[in-house]
Design a protein around this motif. Structure first.
Motif, PDB file in Angstrom:
ATOM      1  N   UNK A 164      30.429  56.821  62.029  1.00 23.00           N
ATOM      2  CA  UNK A 164      29.407  57.782  61.622  1.00 23.00           C
ATOM      3  C   UNK A 164      29.040  57.606  60.159  1.00 23.00           C
ATOM      4  N   UNK A 165      30.018  57.225  59.347  1.00 20.65           N
ATOM      5  CA  UNK A 165      29.723  56.998  57.933  1.00 20.65           C
ATOM      6  C   UNK A 165      28.790  55.798  57.754  1.00 20.65           C
ATOM      7  N   UNK A 166      28.974  54.774  58.558  1.00 18.94           N
ATOM      8  CA  UNK A 166      28.085  53.623  58.499  1.00 18.94           C
ATOM      9  C   UNK A 166      26.667  53.993  58.888  1.00 18.94           C
ATOM     10  N   UNK A 170      25.180  55.897  56.048  1.00 19.85           N
ATOM     11  CA  UNK A 170      24.800  55.015  54.951  1.00 19.85           C
ATOM     12  C   UNK A 170      23.465  54.337  55.241  1.00 19.85           C
ATOM     13  N   UNK A 171      23.285  53.867  56.462  1.00 20.13           N
ATOM     14  CA  UNK A 171      22.004  53.253  56.843  1.00 20.13           C
ATOM     15  C   UNK A 171      20.879  54.283  56.743  1.00 20.13           C
ATOM     16  N   UNK A 172      21.145  55.502  57.179  1.00 22.44           N
ATOM     17  CA  UNK A 172      20.147  56.566  57.068  1.00 22.44           C
ATOM     18  C   UNK A 172      19.783  56.874  55.624  1.00 22.44           C
ATOM     19  N   UNK A 173      20.787  56.895  54.749  1.00 24.43           N
ATOM     20  CA  UNK A 173      20.527  57.150  53.334  1.00 24.43           C
ATOM     21  C   UNK A 173      19.687  56.032  52.727  1.00 24.43           C
ATOM     22  N   UNK A 181      23.640  60.430  48.824  1.00 33.85           N
ATOM     23  CA  UNK A 181      24.280  59.830  49.992  1.00 33.85           C
ATOM     24  C   UNK A 181      24.653  58.380  49.748  1.00 33.85           C
ATOM     25  N   UNK A 182      23.824  57.664  48.981  1.00 32.52           N
ATOM     26  CA  UNK A 182      24.128  56.265  48.661  1.00 32.52           C
ATOM     27  C   UNK A 182      25.365  56.137  47.778  1.00 32.52           C
ATOM     28  N   UNK A 183      25.708  57.198  47.072  1.00 31.68           N
ATOM     29  CA  UNK A 183      26.899  57.173  46.220  1.00 31.68           C
ATOM     30  C   UNK A 183      28.121  57.679  46.981  1.00 31.68           C
ATOM     31  N   UNK A 184      27.979  58.819  47.633  1.00 33.21           N
ATOM     32  CA  UNK A 184      29.142  59.471  48.225  1.00 33.21           C
ATOM     33  C   UNK A 184      29.604  58.864  49.542  1.00 33.21           C
ATOM     34  N   UNK A 185      28.697  58.377  50.356  1.00 33.18           N
ATOM     35  CA  UNK A 185      29.111  57.802  51.645  1.00 33.18           C
ATOM     36  C   UNK A 185      29.960  56.553  51.452  1.00 33.18           C
ATOM     37  N   UNK A 234      31.805  55.892  48.899  1.00 31.19           N
ATOM     38  CA  UNK A 234      33.083  56.389  48.368  1.00 31.19           C
ATOM     39  C   UNK A 234      33.974  56.901  49.484  1.00 31.19           C
ATOM     40  N   UNK A 235      33.390  57.650  50.415  1.00 32.83           N
ATOM     41  CA  UNK A 235      34.157  58.139  51.546  1.00 32.83           C
ATOM     42  C   UNK A 235      34.655  57.003  52.421  1.00 32.83           C
ATOM     43  N   UNK A 236      33.827  55.961  52.561  1.00 34.24           N
ATOM     44  CA  UNK A 236      34.235  54.802  53.361  1.00 34.24           C
ATOM     45  C   UNK A 236      35.392  54.063  52.696  1.00 34.24           C
TER      46      UNK A 236
END
Length: 87
Positions: free
Chosen positions: A3-5, A8-11, A75-79, A81-83
């Motif tokens: 879901x994080x991937x 990231x694509x959505x962001x 989202x481009x920064x935090x996603x 980082x979460x990954x």
């Protein structure tokens, strides 16, 4: 793909869409814009255009584009980082 991937694509897609909207509006207003260059300069011009806009509905439309850009860039920064921290 997790879901994080997908997030990231959505962001990435939403960031590109926001910049495309900014470039289209600037071009319609008579500014010179490059297709793949000058993103920061276009952002600054668009932000100034938003401040100078006297028509309130148009100013709100421009502000919504900026707010969407800010959210997508967050989202481009935090996603990622979460990954990274999730592994």
């Amino acid at each position: 793909m997790s879901w994080l991937g997908i997030g990231l694509i959505g962001a990435i897609v939403f960031t590109l869409h926001s910049f495309q909207q900014i470039k289209m509006i600037l071009k319609d207003k008579g500014h010179h814009v490059g297709m793949m260059t000058g993103w920061i300069e276009d952002y600054r011009r668009f932000k100034e255009l938003t401040r100078q806009e006297t028509d309130e509905p148009t100013r709100y439309k421009y502000q919504r584009i900026l707010n969407g850009l800010y959210l997508a860039m967050a989202g481009l920064v935090f996603i990622p980082l979460l990954m990274i921290l999730g592994k």
